[in-house]
Design an enzyme around this catalytic site. Structure first.
Site: not given
Length: 375
Positions: A169, A259, A335
């Site tokens: 990531e 992330h 995210e």
């Protein structure tokens, strides 16, 4: 033709390289685990040839649903990355591209190399506002660095930001680059106001071993670090162990874990509604933070994201759950997409390193927005 991946973060296996229109490949699994999704390799010897590259085991990867509406990235110089035509059919990921030079790189997402990481740490220290310390060694013997920015006085709020528990990531470390760039800018009023009242503890890369090895999700031992926070060990997860030790020493008032999500084409936050100590104060803090983030960056949204945990149902092995519960603090998982951001699509670049960097810069605003309410 030649395909190679013996470089920092490289990952691919060649099955067949006989024809330009039928290059057959497989993604190598993370060492000691079944996770696979990250790829990064170099193709040479096919300039101006219409190439078809097939990743045959795409259906066996960790998140096969992540291949739908996904476009791979390519670069000639490993600086400028762009999206190339990609489709998922019959269980294979198929890249159709005509290289305009004799050497071209393909990757799952814009890489962030270990060399870039070391440069980032060095540049942060060179600002004069940042202290670099070594928390301990990884299993492969690499340094686990902590950047400390602020006065470190007892009255300061303690803000922790970690990134890249999952090494594939890479957008997470691009985010950190932008975050640090703004935080360390002496001409930025928000940064100066934050550093008047808070000390920041930043771990730019929680998983340098997995990053260099070309892993998607695990460290050198095949351990998913974001399932280790309840019982970390020096044998399996020294990265988490060392960070936890330092957190207990400093305390935590706000925690962010950065992330990327393989499947959802959005930027979103996951909160802590499921931890046993979640209460009205934390609920109000979460809402306030989200409102400020919406104003700070149109890339962020609140409509799409993970299903919210019921009270008491949190997975306490996750960093955000463990830190939020242990320190009674506001804690989020951020995210970003591997695909494009569906709310603000970009056909040429999709979501990329620069957009992640800009999101990191924007993050200072919601932190400032909740600063007075963290304690």
């Amino acid at each position: 033709m030649k395909i190679s991946s013996l470089f920092d973060a490289g990952n691919i296996e060649v099955v067949s390289l006989d024809r330009y229109d039928d290059i057959q490949l497989k993604i190598r699994k993370d060492n000691g685990s079944d996770f696979a999704q990250w790829f990064y390799f170099r193709l040479q010897g096919a300039p101006y040839q219409p190439c078809t590259l097939k990743i045959l085991n795409a259906h066996e990867c960790a998140y096969p649903e992540g291949w739908h509406d996904y476009q791979a990235v390519a670069s000639y110089d490993r600086v400028s990355w762009f999206r190339v035509q990609t489709r998922y059919e019959d269980g294979a990921l198929v890249i159709d591209h005509t290289p305009l030079a004799g050497s071209v790189y393909y990757a799952y997402f814009e890489p962030y190399s270990y060399e870039q990481h070391l440069n980032l740490v060095g540049q942060a220290q060179g600002s004069g506002l940042c202290q670099v310390s070594d928390l301990g060694n990884t299993l492969d013997g690499r340094d686990l660095e902590l950047l400390t920015i602020g006065h470190e006085v007892e009255s300061d709020l303690k803000i922790w930001v970690i990134a890249r528990q999952h090494p594939g990531e890479t957008m997470a470390e691009w985010f950190i680059e932008g975050f640090l760039s703004r935080l360390l800018d002496p001409q930025d009023a928000t940064a100066r106001a934050l550093l008047d009242r808070a000390t920041f503890y930043v771990v730019p890369n929680m998983n340098p071993d997995g990053s260099v090895r070309g892993h998607l999700r695990t460290n050198a031992a095949g351990t998913n670090l974001n399932r280790e926070w309840q019982t970390p060990s020096l044998e399996k997860s020294p990265e988490v162990y060392h960070v936890e030790q330092k957190m207990r020493e400093t305390g935590v008032d706000l925690f962010l874990d950065i992330h990327g999500d393989e499947t959802l084409p959005y930027v979103f936050l996951a909160g802590n509604e499921g931890i046993p100590s979640f209460d009205a104060r934390l609920a109000e803090l979460q809402q306030r933070f989200r409102q400020h983030f919406l104003l700070a960056s149109p890339d962020y949204q609140t409509e799409h994201g993970y299903e919210i945990d019921q009270f008491g149902d949190a997975n306490m092995t996750l960093a955000t759950s463990w830190v939020g519960e242990t320190f009674g603090c506001l804690a989020f998982t951020l995210e970003m997409p591997f695909k494009d951001n569906a709310n603000l699509p970009d056909d040429d670049y999709g979501w990329n390193g620069q957009r992640s960097l800009r999101l990191g810069e924007a993050m200072l605003t919601p932190i400032y927005g909740v600063l007075s309410n963290l304690r």
